[in-house]
Design a protein around this motif. Sequence first.
Motif, PDB file in Angstrom:
ATOM      1  N   TRP A  98      39.762  46.555  44.893  1.00 37.87           N
ATOM      2  CA  TRP A  98      38.399  46.048  45.095  1.00 37.87           C
ATOM      3  C   TRP A  98      38.078  44.957  44.084  1.00 37.87           C
ATOM      4  N   LEU A  99      38.480  45.174  42.826  1.00 39.78           N
ATOM      5  CA  LEU A  99      38.174  44.208  41.766  1.00 39.78           C
ATOM      6  C   LEU A  99      38.847  42.871  42.033  1.00 39.78           C
TER       7      LEU A  99
ATOM      8  N   LYS B  40      37.197  41.064  44.791  1.00 40.87           N
ATOM      9  CA  LYS B  40      35.901  40.554  44.386  1.00 40.87           C
ATOM     10  C   LYS B  40      36.049  39.274  43.553  1.00 40.87           C
TER      11      LYS B  40
END
Length: 493
Positions: free
Chosen positions: A352-353, A356
């Motif tokens: 996810w990081l 993002k």
Amino acid sequence: MSSAAPVGARPPAGKTFFGHPRALSTLFLTEMWERFSFYGMRAILVLYLTAAVADGGLAVGESTANAVYGTYNAMVYLMALPGGWVADRLIGARRSVLWGGVVIAVGHYVMAIPTGWSVFAGMALIVVGTGLLKPNISTMVGDLYERDSPRRDAGFSIFYMGINLGAFIAPLITGFLGEKINWHLGFGAAAIGMTFGVLQYVLGRRNLGEAGARPADPLLGADRRRALNRIAVATAVVAVVLIVLLLAGWFTVNTVVNLLTAVTVLVTIAYFARILTDREISDTERSRMKAYVWLFVFAASFWLIYDQAGSVLNIFAADRTDRNVGGFTFPASWLQSVNPILIIIGAPLAAWLWLKLGHRVSTPTKFAVGLVLNGLSFVLMAAAAQAAVGGDLVSPWWLVAVYAIQVAGELALSPVGLSATTKLAPVKYASQMLGLWFLATAVGDAIGGQVARLAESWSQPVYFLTFGLASVVLGLAAVMFTRQLRQLMAGIH
């Protein structure tokens, strides 16, 4: 490495596994049990080698045991290169996985024999078997999907859960049996696990369809005979070398370990030289490969420290930590289950990081983060070792914290490195570059095994602090040269 099967080699339609082809369950369980056997044995290997004869061990010195452990890991990853070639050119991925699993199981059963020689003979078999199974089972997972299928990444995510599930469960079982009852019983548990994996693979073969059924680029006729003859000659040469070493009295554990370490490094140098001097690759591809050389060095340096979890840190857990909980002293090898459970928890967060952040954080920067975190874990380990000076036992939470930092570093470097490998690969070497990525781990483990010898002669605080700070400095250097590396990467982020 084996390339993807041709379009149309999809498994038969029917029942699904979490919305994916049913064949994924067969491969998931095969990999889970293979990793169970691999990490289960690895969790107790160094502890068995260093244990006193009265305690059922071999009473090998820590420096030699650490070197054996590192070299064993290196050989496992090095053998992925010929293992992928065998599948691609001779027997196909499906049979490679089957025979690899059988050889691995036999290797673990040999290790279960309560004699001194069995551990080394068993490890040799496991190395060969893992080389056949490990790269090719991943290829078969890819064969289950079209190249551009949106479910492909999700399928691999489920598959990798099997890896970490097996790695998490294994030390809890083999560690208890090995440390509390009998070392060879622990090795036997690993053998039974691989046997389960082979049996369910055979029973589930009907789900696989044509995936991995045939070699991707088979050798035929005279080419096949020539290749088999070369394999026979190479095998004979290795046998002769071993016989000469034996007759000359040089066939010792340290001689073999040093020889295999040299082979790992030389193979890597030859591989890079071959690609960089190939006139058929473009200037842009050559520039990207020059960048990849540095990423490779960073990755090898990372694994040099990270994979000491099963050697130097495992011995620290056995000798320097207070493992008593409510009157029960839990096995030191149980702490080897910390890494995989943290990866299971952290992998979705890392994915996810990076999604993002997008291209705002470059690949070299992510590698640098991994190196710095890895180094900081050893700096923390130096503090733990200092607290244990004088014979005091420290809390196992020190090691849990060290492993947590290392896992954060792994999630910054390992999946990113795998992705970068595919993006920076010259077209001509696309299928072989994953083998080169495995070599980064092999080189790191081989050199790391030699470096770990120092843990016995240096004070532990000095050992951990020295290599921890070295990794931090290398990570900061990577940050400083990020711009130059991005220029060499020629548009690849």
